[in-house]
Every structure is written in C-alpha cells, then in structure tokens.
Design an enzyme around this catalytic site. Structure first.
Site, PDB file in Angstrom:
ATOM      1  N   VAL A  38     100.239   8.394 -84.361  1.00  0.00           N
ATOM      2  CA  VAL A  38      99.789   8.327 -85.755  1.00  0.00           C
ATOM      3  C   VAL A  38      99.944   6.905 -86.267  1.00  0.00           C
ATOM      4  O   VAL A  38     101.058   6.360 -86.277  1.00  0.00           O
ATOM      5  CB  VAL A  38     100.599   9.278 -86.662  1.00  0.00           C
ATOM      6  CG1 VAL A  38     100.018   9.280 -88.080  1.00  0.00           C
ATOM      7  CG2 VAL A  38     100.624  10.693 -86.088  1.00  0.00           C
ATOM      8  N   ASP A  92      99.984  -4.353 -86.566  1.00  0.00           N
ATOM      9  CA  ASP A  92      99.009  -4.524 -87.643  1.00  0.00           C
ATOM     10  C   ASP A  92      97.685  -4.048 -87.060  1.00  0.00           C
ATOM     11  O   ASP A  92      97.170  -4.642 -86.106  1.00  0.00           O
ATOM     12  CB  ASP A  92      98.930  -5.999 -88.040  1.00  0.00           C
ATOM     13  CG  ASP A  92      97.909  -6.272 -89.138  1.00  0.00           C
ATOM     14  OD1 ASP A  92      96.975  -5.455 -89.319  1.00  0.00           O
ATOM     15  OD2 ASP A  92      98.015  -7.331 -89.788  1.00  0.00           O
ATOM     16  N   ASN A 119      95.265   6.744 -89.410  1.00  0.00           N
ATOM     17  CA  ASN A 119      95.577   6.986 -90.821  1.00  0.00           C
ATOM     18  C   ASN A 119      95.808   5.715 -91.631  1.00  0.00           C
ATOM     19  O   ASN A 119      95.745   5.753 -92.864  1.00  0.00           O
ATOM     20  CB  ASN A 119      96.811   7.886 -90.920  1.00  0.00           C
ATOM     21  CG  ASN A 119      97.267   8.080 -92.345  1.00  0.00           C
ATOM     22  OD1 ASN A 119      96.628   8.773 -93.127  1.00  0.00           O
ATOM     23  ND2 ASN A 119      98.382   7.442 -92.708  1.00  0.00           N
ATOM     24  N   TYR A 185      86.478  -0.267-100.630  1.00  0.00           N
ATOM     25  CA  TYR A 185      87.051   0.997-100.180  1.00  0.00           C
ATOM     26  C   TYR A 185      85.957   1.981 -99.782  1.00  0.00           C
ATOM     27  O   TYR A 185      85.990   2.564 -98.688  1.00  0.00           O
ATOM     28  CB  TYR A 185      87.915   1.585-101.292  1.00  0.00           C
ATOM     29  CG  TYR A 185      88.613   2.871-100.917  1.00  0.00           C
ATOM     30  CD1 TYR A 185      89.755   2.855-100.129  1.00  0.00           C
ATOM     31  CD2 TYR A 185      88.126   4.100-101.350  1.00  0.00           C
ATOM     32  CE1 TYR A 185      90.400   4.031 -99.774  1.00  0.00           C
ATOM     33  CE2 TYR A 185      88.752   5.279-101.003  1.00  0.00           C
ATOM     34  CZ  TYR A 185      89.897   5.249-100.212  1.00  0.00           C
ATOM     35  OH  TYR A 185      90.530   6.422 -99.865  1.00  0.00           O
ATOM     36  N   LYS A 189      85.155   3.399 -95.956  1.00  0.00           N
ATOM     37  CA  LYS A 189      85.321   4.811 -95.648  1.00  0.00           C
ATOM     38  C   LYS A 189      84.000   5.455 -95.234  1.00  0.00           C
ATOM     39  O   LYS A 189      83.967   6.348 -94.370  1.00  0.00           O
ATOM     40  CB  LYS A 189      85.928   5.554 -96.843  1.00  0.00           C
ATOM     41  CG  LYS A 189      87.370   5.168 -97.134  1.00  0.00           C
ATOM     42  CD  LYS A 189      88.302   5.490 -95.970  1.00  0.00           C
ATOM     43  CE  LYS A 189      89.757   5.222 -96.307  1.00  0.00           C
ATOM     44  NZ  LYS A 189      90.679   5.555 -95.197  1.00  0.00           N
ATOM     45  N   THR A 218      99.872   8.878-103.682  1.00  0.00           N
ATOM     46  CA  THR A 218     100.573   8.005-102.750  1.00  0.00           C
ATOM     47  C   THR A 218     100.774   6.635-103.382  1.00  0.00           C
ATOM     48  O   THR A 218     100.195   6.319-104.428  1.00  0.00           O
ATOM     49  CB  THR A 218      99.764   7.849-101.456  1.00  0.00           C
ATOM     50  OG1 THR A 218      98.514   7.215-101.772  1.00  0.00           O
ATOM     51  CG2 THR A 218      99.504   9.193-100.800  1.00  0.00           C
TER      52      THR A 218
END
Length: 289
Positions: A38, A92, A119, A185, A189, A218
């Site tokens: 992950v 990274d 993720n 963003y 995505k 978050t």
C-alpha cells in the site's frame, strides 16, 4: 463516464454496511498468506486500508515518505494483530528509482505481490484559478497523483501478472466532474482512470480498479474548508470496500471506476449486466440520444 457516480441509483453508503462487513474477513483470516503493498499508507485512508488488510491476515509492505509515520501505523497494526508481518518502505512515489527500489525490496523480502493499492495522493486549496497559482506546484499535484500511480504500476504489474493479482487505484469523484480551481486534482484523477483502463488491456491477468473512496475528512481533504459539509464518510468505508473488491466476487469491475459510496450488492444485483453489456464505468464521449 457512461454512468456518473452521483447518478447511479443505488443506496448511498457512508460507513460500513452489511455488504462490506469486514468481520468475516477478520474472523476467517481471508488474506492470510497474501502479500499486500500500500502506497500512501502512513495516514488517513491508506492507514485504514493497511489496518484492515492486517486484521484480515495479510502480510504488509507499507510505503510512504516518512519513517516515523510508518512506524506509528506499524505499531497500530501490531497492537491489533500481534505477530503480524509488516514491512515499512520509504519512497517518494514521484521518483522512479525510489519506487523501483521498494518493489524490489518487497519482492526480495516476500517473493511475490498479490495486491497493490496505489493510494498516495495530493490535493491543494481550490481557491484560485490555475493561472494564479504556482505552476510548479500545479505540476507537482499531477506528478503525485498520476506519475505516482504510473510508477508503482510500472514496477508492480509484472509481479501481479504472475499471481493474477489486484491493482487498486485511489481515484475520486472529482475525476468525473469539473470544479473551478481544482484543475490539477481533477485532471490527475481523471487521467488515472484512463490509465486503469489501459492496465486492463495490457495486463489482462490483473484485476484493476479505480475506486472513489468516499468524501472523508483527511488531512489532505481539509485543505479545502469549503468542502467540509461534504466530508461525511468514514475511512472504514473504503477499507471495507477494498476488502470486498479484492475478494474475488467483484472481479467484473476490472478496468472500471467504482465508488465506495455505492452499495456493492445492489450494483451487482441491479446493474452488473447493464454495465458489462454497455461497457460502462469507463471514460468516453457520450452523445445524448
């Protein structure tokens, strides 16, 4: 999208519900002997996903930039699952060499990969047009969200081919709409959704999905306080959803976008045949009839 996430007529879910109840996975140790890697696992959604896989018996390779944060997640898992095998790896995700090294380390340590969750992500305040923001920072968001997924896919997919494994991308509902000032963003995505489709074409043995995790408070999400009233979902929602998506039952989602806010059992019962027949939940131009 042929069927936008906000328009799919199924029960909206915001927390664990019966269809994704993780209890059977925890009790039966469903993921025992599975190797799960992950990225972005040092906090928030990634941390919860790691904890759930750990509770379900998986052997974990956790990737993030900060050792101290990863150590804290490892300790959390070990408190809940004494004896769990948790390897922490520093990288990274925008740096090719870093990602190659952590995949190589995981393979050297465990011998294979069964599930990879891409993720790691980045979001900035959506308060200015892109022409009024730092262009290097704009591109850095693209780098983290797109190149970061590409890098882990590039090095992990050949290993997932060998196990007919799973590659899960943390996407976003933002990939499917246009919000002023959110271009970096949203574009990144949206792009990983198309990358997800290419993964299916080029690595058909791998089950690959781009999953919207829900709207969760978050550390990254709170950079946009104007969205606070939308952040009503729990981090357990995507964690429980991913356990189901990688369980074998929902492999027909491979190559598609899926939202954790959808009731998966209802989608399967009422929409599976239509989605497959119309090649829905992929990016394409749609012309109204």
């Amino acid at each position: 999208m042929s069927v936008p996430s906000e328009d799919l007529p199924v029960t909206p879910r915001h927390d664990i519900y019966p269809g994704i109840d993780p209890t059977p996975h925890f009790k039966n140790q469903t993921y025992k002997n599975k190797i799960v890697l992950v990225t972005g696992s040092s906090r928030g959604i990634g941390e919860e996903i790691a904890v759930y896989y750990g509770r379900a018996g998986a052997t974990l390779a956790l990737v993030a930039r900060q050792q101290s944060a990863l150590d804290a997640v490892r300790e959390t898992i070990l408190k809940e699952v004494p004896g769990a095998v948790v390897e922490t790896l520093i990288a990274d995700v925008t740096k090719t060499t870093d990602v190659k090294n952590v995949v190589d380390e995981a393979i050297s340590k465990f011998g294979r990969l069964d599930i990879v969750v891409a993720n790691a992500g980045k979001a900035d305040p959506w308060d200015k047009p892109f022409t009024e923001t730092d262009p290097d920072n704009w591109w850095n968001t693209i780098e983290v969200n797109l190149r970061g997924v590409y890098n882990i896919a590039h090095y992990a997919l050949p290993h997932l081919d060998l196990t007919s494994g799973y590659f899960i991308i943390t996407s976003s509902r933002g990939a499917q709409n246009r919000r002023p000032n959110a271009s970096a963003y949203a574009i990144s995505k949206h792009a990983v959704g198309r990358l997800n489709e290419f993964i299916k074409l080029e690595h058909p043995k791998v089950k690959t999905m781009a999953m919207h995790p829900g709207s969760i408070k978050t550390a990254m999400a709170v950079t946009n306080p104007g969205l606070a009233h939308f952040l009503i979902d729990t981090p357990q929602l995507p964690a429980g959803t991913i356990l189901q998506l990688t369980s074998g039952r929902y492999d027909w989602f491979s190559g598609r976008y899926v939202s954790a806010n959808w009731d998966l059992e209802e989608v399967e019962r009422d929409w599976k045949e239509k989605i497959i027949a119309s090649e829905a939940l992929v990016s394409r131009l749609a012309i109204p009839s």
